[in-house]
Scaffold this motif. Structure first.
Motif, PDB file in Angstrom:
ATOM      1  N   SER A   1       0.825  -1.212   0.000  1.00 47.62           N
ATOM      2  CA  SER A   1       0.000   0.000   0.000  1.00 47.62           C
ATOM      3  C   SER A   1       0.861   1.264   0.000  1.00 47.62           C
ATOM      4  O   SER A   1       0.515   2.272  -0.627  1.00 47.62           O
ATOM      5  N   ASP A   2       2.005   1.217   0.698  1.00 47.03           N
ATOM      6  CA  ASP A   2       2.904   2.373   0.729  1.00 47.03           C
ATOM      7  C   ASP A   2       3.555   2.594  -0.639  1.00 47.03           C
ATOM      8  O   ASP A   2       3.759   3.731  -1.071  1.00 47.03           O
ATOM      9  N   THR A   3       3.876   1.498  -1.310  1.00 49.37           N
ATOM     10  CA  THR A   3       4.458   1.587  -2.653  1.00 49.37           C
ATOM     11  C   THR A   3       3.462   2.219  -3.619  1.00 49.37           C
ATOM     12  O   THR A   3       3.826   3.019  -4.481  1.00 49.37           O
ATOM     13  N   PHE A   4       2.187   1.870  -3.469  1.00 49.00           N
ATOM     14  CA  PHE A   4       1.126   2.393  -4.333  1.00 49.00           C
ATOM     15  C   PHE A   4       1.055   3.917  -4.236  1.00 49.00           C
ATOM     16  O   PHE A   4       0.955   4.617  -5.244  1.00 49.00           O
ATOM     17  N   ILE A   5       1.130   4.436  -3.021  1.00 45.96           N
ATOM     18  CA  ILE A   5       1.062   5.888  -2.807  1.00 45.96           C
ATOM     19  C   ILE A   5       2.269   6.583  -3.439  1.00 45.96           C
ATOM     20  O   ILE A   5       2.139   7.607  -4.118  1.00 45.96           O
ATOM     21  N   MET A   6       3.449   6.017  -3.222  1.00 47.80           N
ATOM     22  CA  MET A   6       4.672   6.593  -3.783  1.00 47.80           C
ATOM     23  C   MET A   6       4.631   6.570  -5.307  1.00 47.80           C
ATOM     24  O   MET A   6       5.048   7.527  -5.980  1.00 47.80           O
ATOM     25  N   ALA A   7       4.105   5.479  -5.869  1.00 49.73           N
ATOM     26  CA  ALA A   7       4.067   5.322  -7.324  1.00 49.73           C
ATOM     27  C   ALA A   7       3.233   6.410  -7.984  1.00 49.73           C
ATOM     28  O   ALA A   7       3.604   6.926  -9.047  1.00 49.73           O
ATOM     29  N   LYS A   8       2.121   6.782  -7.373  1.00 49.68           N
ATOM     30  CA  LYS A   8       1.221   7.757  -7.982  1.00 49.68           C
ATOM     31  C   LYS A   8       1.908   9.106  -8.196  1.00 49.68           C
ATOM     32  O   LYS A   8       1.692   9.771  -9.210  1.00 49.68           O
ATOM     33  N   GLU A   9       2.761   9.497  -7.260  1.00 48.34           N
ATOM     34  CA  GLU A   9       3.472  10.772  -7.397  1.00 48.34           C
ATOM     35  C   GLU A   9       4.430  10.737  -8.591  1.00 48.34           C
ATOM     36  O   GLU A   9       4.525  11.700  -9.359  1.00 48.34           O
ATOM     37  N   LEU A  10       5.129   9.620  -8.749  1.00 48.60           N
ATOM     38  CA  LEU A  10       6.091   9.495  -9.842  1.00 48.60           C
ATOM     39  C   LEU A  10       5.389   9.384 -11.194  1.00 48.60           C
ATOM     40  O   LEU A  10       5.885   9.880 -12.211  1.00 48.60           O
ATOM     41  N   ILE A  11       4.226   8.738 -11.206  1.00 49.54           N
ATOM     42  CA  ILE A  11       3.471   8.575 -12.455  1.00 49.54           C
ATOM     43  C   ILE A  11       2.965   9.929 -12.954  1.00 49.54           C
ATOM     44  O   ILE A  11       2.978  10.207 -14.156  1.00 49.54           O
ATOM     45  N   VAL A  12       2.537  10.790 -12.043  1.00 47.66           N
ATOM     46  CA  VAL A  12       2.076  12.128 -12.424  1.00 47.66           C
ATOM     47  C   VAL A  12       3.200  12.895 -13.112  1.00 47.66           C
ATOM     48  O   VAL A  12       2.994  13.553 -14.140  1.00 47.66           O
ATOM     49  N   ASP A  13       4.404  12.804 -12.557  1.00 47.74           N
ATOM     50  CA  ASP A  13       5.555  13.485 -13.170  1.00 47.74           C
ATOM     51  C   ASP A  13       5.781  12.984 -14.589  1.00 47.74           C
ATOM     52  O   ASP A  13       6.080  13.767 -15.502  1.00 47.74           O
TER      53      ASP A  13
ATOM     54  N   SER B   1       3.297   7.398 -24.999  1.00 46.75           N
ATOM     55  CA  SER B   1       1.953   7.065 -25.481  1.00 46.75           C
ATOM     56  C   SER B   1       1.454   5.781 -24.825  1.00 46.75           C
ATOM     57  O   SER B   1       0.281   5.433 -24.928  1.00 46.75           O
ATOM     58  N   ALA B   2       2.371   5.076 -24.153  1.00 49.73           N
ATOM     59  CA  ALA B   2       1.995   3.836 -23.458  1.00 49.73           C
ATOM     60  C   ALA B   2       2.890   3.661 -22.239  1.00 49.73           C
ATOM     61  O   ALA B   2       4.025   4.143 -22.203  1.00 49.73           O
ATOM     62  N   ILE B   3       2.359   2.973 -21.243  1.00 46.31           N
ATOM     63  CA  ILE B   3       3.124   2.652 -20.034  1.00 46.31           C
ATOM     64  C   ILE B   3       3.024   1.159 -19.772  1.00 46.31           C
ATOM     65  O   ILE B   3       1.927   0.579 -19.792  1.00 46.31           O
ATOM     66  N   PHE B   4       4.188   0.538 -19.542  1.00 45.09           N
ATOM     67  CA  PHE B   4       4.200  -0.847 -19.065  1.00 45.09           C
ATOM     68  C   PHE B   4       4.595  -0.821 -17.595  1.00 45.09           C
ATOM     69  O   PHE B   4       5.643  -0.286 -17.228  1.00 45.09           O
ATOM     70  N   ALA B   5       3.739  -1.372 -16.751  1.00 48.78           N
ATOM     71  CA  ALA B   5       4.006  -1.428 -15.311  1.00 48.78           C
ATOM     72  C   ALA B   5       4.456  -2.837 -14.949  1.00 48.78           C
ATOM     73  O   ALA B   5       3.834  -3.820 -15.361  1.00 48.78           O
ATOM     74  N   SER B   6       5.532  -2.936 -14.169  1.00 47.61           N
ATOM     75  CA  SER B   6       6.102  -4.249 -13.876  1.00 47.61           C
ATOM     76  C   SER B   6       5.267  -5.068 -12.900  1.00 47.61           C
ATOM     77  O   SER B   6       5.590  -6.217 -12.613  1.00 47.61           O
ATOM     78  N   ASN B   7       4.196  -4.488 -12.377  1.00 46.15           N
ATOM     79  CA  ASN B   7       3.198  -5.271 -11.641  1.00 46.15           C
ATOM     80  C   ASN B   7       1.854  -4.551 -11.739  1.00 46.15           C
ATOM     81  O   ASN B   7       1.795  -3.365 -12.073  1.00 46.15           O
ATOM     82  N   ASP B   8       0.789  -5.270 -11.472  1.00 47.42           N
ATOM     83  CA  ASP B   8      -0.552  -4.700 -11.640  1.00 47.42           C
ATOM     84  C   ASP B   8      -0.832  -3.559 -10.679  1.00 47.42           C
ATOM     85  O   ASP B   8      -1.610  -2.649 -10.992  1.00 47.42           O
ATOM     86  N   MET B   9      -0.228  -3.601  -9.499  1.00 43.76           N
ATOM     87  CA  MET B   9      -0.447  -2.518  -8.548  1.00 43.76           C
ATOM     88  C   MET B   9       0.007  -1.190  -9.150  1.00 43.76           C
ATOM     89  O   MET B   9      -0.692  -0.173  -9.054  1.00 43.76           O
ATOM     90  N   LEU B  10       1.157  -1.201  -9.814  1.00 42.46           N
ATOM     91  CA  LEU B  10       1.643   0.008 -10.475  1.00 42.46           C
ATOM     92  C   LEU B  10       0.781   0.341 -11.687  1.00 42.46           C
ATOM     93  O   LEU B  10       0.546   1.512 -11.994  1.00 42.46           O
ATOM     94  N   GLY B  11       0.296  -0.685 -12.376  1.00 47.61           N
ATOM     95  CA  GLY B  11      -0.584  -0.461 -13.520  1.00 47.61           C
ATOM     96  C   GLY B  11      -1.891   0.189 -13.105  1.00 47.61           C
ATOM     97  O   GLY B  11      -2.392   1.103 -13.772  1.00 47.61           O
ATOM     98  N   LEU B  12      -2.445  -0.264 -11.982  1.00 44.88           N
ATOM     99  CA  LEU B  12      -3.689   0.321 -11.476  1.00 44.88           C
ATOM    100  C   LEU B  12      -3.463   1.757 -11.007  1.00 44.88           C
ATOM    101  O   LEU B  12      -4.336   2.617 -11.159  1.00 44.88           O
ATOM    102  N   ALA B  13      -2.286   2.018 -10.451  1.00 49.45           N
ATOM    103  CA  ALA B  13      -1.947   3.389 -10.055  1.00 49.45           C
ATOM    104  C   ALA B  13      -1.886   4.288 -11.285  1.00 49.45           C
ATOM    105  O   ALA B  13      -2.342   5.438 -11.258  1.00 49.45           O
ATOM    106  N   ALA B  14      -1.343   3.755 -12.382  1.00 50.66           N
ATOM    107  CA  ALA B  14      -1.260   4.524 -13.630  1.00 50.66           C
ATOM    108  C   ALA B  14      -2.654   4.824 -14.174  1.00 50.66           C
ATOM    109  O   ALA B  14      -2.929   5.934 -14.647  1.00 50.66           O
ATOM    110  N   LEU B  15      -3.557   3.849 -14.106  1.00 47.35           N
ATOM    111  CA  LEU B  15      -4.938   4.073 -14.558  1.00 47.35           C
ATOM    112  C   LEU B  15      -5.600   5.173 -13.736  1.00 47.35           C
ATOM    113  O   LEU B  15      -6.276   6.057 -14.274  1.00 47.35           O
ATOM    114  N   GLN B  16      -5.398   5.109 -12.428  1.00 44.06           N
ATOM    115  CA  GLN B  16      -6.020   6.093 -11.538  1.00 44.06           C
ATOM    116  C   GLN B  16      -5.501   7.496 -11.811  1.00 44.06           C
ATOM    117  O   GLN B  16      -6.276   8.459 -11.891  1.00 44.06           O
TER     118      GLN B  16
END
Length: 348
Positions: A226-238, A247-262
């Motif tokens: 859950s802590d990784t998810f929060i940190m990931a969202k900040e980096l994804i916004v940047d 034009s596309a993002i590959f996330a090395s796990n679904d948790m990061l992929g879901l963060a990218a969708l959000q």
């Protein structure tokens, strides 16, 4: 005082022999009884209120009928499928599962292994050993290691997923859709990050594409998912706000992929019109997301099942025979859903 029901009573009610009834309640032999007969015996035992003395049986056989699973994080979304695959297979053969959680801490990992030995468990399934763990520190019991690390696979049986091949499948698919500026979100253990980054760089080189370092995002490791998810969202916004965003993002796990969708939704980007997103793990949450997340399945349930089968083969083999080291590799599968598609002018 009412007399407690005996095995003879159960056999009589089930219209079978005492020996057959005994096999049903013997953890190691129950698989040898026909399903219809087994069901009849269990029904009779339930009706009579009969309960076998498993502790006495364990003392006689010198087995605990307990298997250890040592994993890093039981709260990780990919853990339940793995655990279920192991547990379902073990249960068919009369074994129970004990789960140890290390929180990615090498010291906890070693303490867990000592607990396995101290409690005389019959076997061990160990997930992705830490760099600090020496092969010689592994318990001298039947074991299967969930790793592709050659140091361990040379001396112990292993089951691993072809994640490098899975990454390349995802990137090949995105490139075929017209995407040549693909960002990658890297997270997990050091070995996981290294393998996935290597696969990404190899793909770019093979496709003749220019690597842009700013498209490679390392998400700092946190003990809890859950802590990784929060940190990931900040980096994804940047990454999404950069002048020439991917034009596309590959996330090395679904948790990061879901963060990218959000974060794409928050930033007002249409998926997949403005941005395609692909994850890795194929969790249930990936399928239920909106839009549903395209993901690389690592078949965690099957990995767990195969690990348990391998371990049981070791346990049931002749103890005097030389133990054969078996290294199994499970291929990944790309599951295409609504979060990915062809590049558009708007997404270019």
């Amino acid at each position: 005082m009412k007399k407690s029901p005996t095995l003879v009573d159960v056999a009589k009610l089930a219209n079978t022999s005492k020996a057959t009834a005994a096999r049903v309640f013997s953890r190691s032999k129950s698989a040898n009884v026909r399903l219809e007969t087994k069901a009849r015996i269990l029904e009779a035992a339930d009706k009579l209120g009969y309960s076998p003395n498993l502790s006495a049986a364990s003392l006689r056989s010198k087995k605990t009928y307990l298997i250890a699973l040592c994993i890093h994080d039981i709260t990780n979304p990919s853990s339940p499928s793995l655990i279920r695959g192991i547990q379902d297979e073990l249960a068919q053969h009369g074994y129970d599962l004990v789960v140890f959680n290390s929180d990615w801490d090498p010291n906890k990992e070693k303490k867990n292994l000592l607990a396995v030995v101290r409690n005389q468990l019959d076997g061990l399934i160990l997930q992705d050993p830490s760099d600090e763990l020496d092969v010689l520190e592994l318990p001298d019991i039947p074991s299967v290691i969930l790793t592709s690390n050659e140091v361990f696979s040379a001396v112990r049986s292993t089951v691993s997923t072809d994640t490098v091949g899975g990454v390349k499948k995802a990137l090949t698919y995105l490139h075929s859709m017209g995407h040549d500026r693909i960002g990658i979100l890297l997270g997990g253990s050091v070995s996981q990050i290294t393998n996935r980054k290597r696969a990404y760089l190899d793909f770019y080189e093979g496709a003749g594409l220019k690597v842009e370092e700013r498209l490679i995002v390392d998400v700092p490791f946190k003990t809890r998912a859950s802590d990784t998810f929060i940190m990931a969202k900040e980096l994804i916004v940047d990454l999404m706000r950069s002048p020439r965003r991917p034009s596309a993002i590959f996330a090395s796990n679904d948790m990061l992929g879901l963060a990218a969708l959000q974060m794409a939704q928050i930033e007002g980007l249409e998926v997949p019109g403005d941005l395609s997103v692909v994850g890795m793990d194929d969790l249930f949450s990936a399928e239920s997301a909106s839009p549903a997340l395209t993901s690389v399945s690592k078949h965690r349930f099957e990995v767990g099942t195969q690990a348990a089968k391998n371990l049981l083969n070791q346990i049931h083999s002749d103890s005097s025979a030389v133990k054969e080291v078996v290294n199994e590799l499970v291929e990944c599968t790309l599951v295409i859903r609504d979060s990915s598609g062809p590049i558009t002018k708007h997404g270019a």
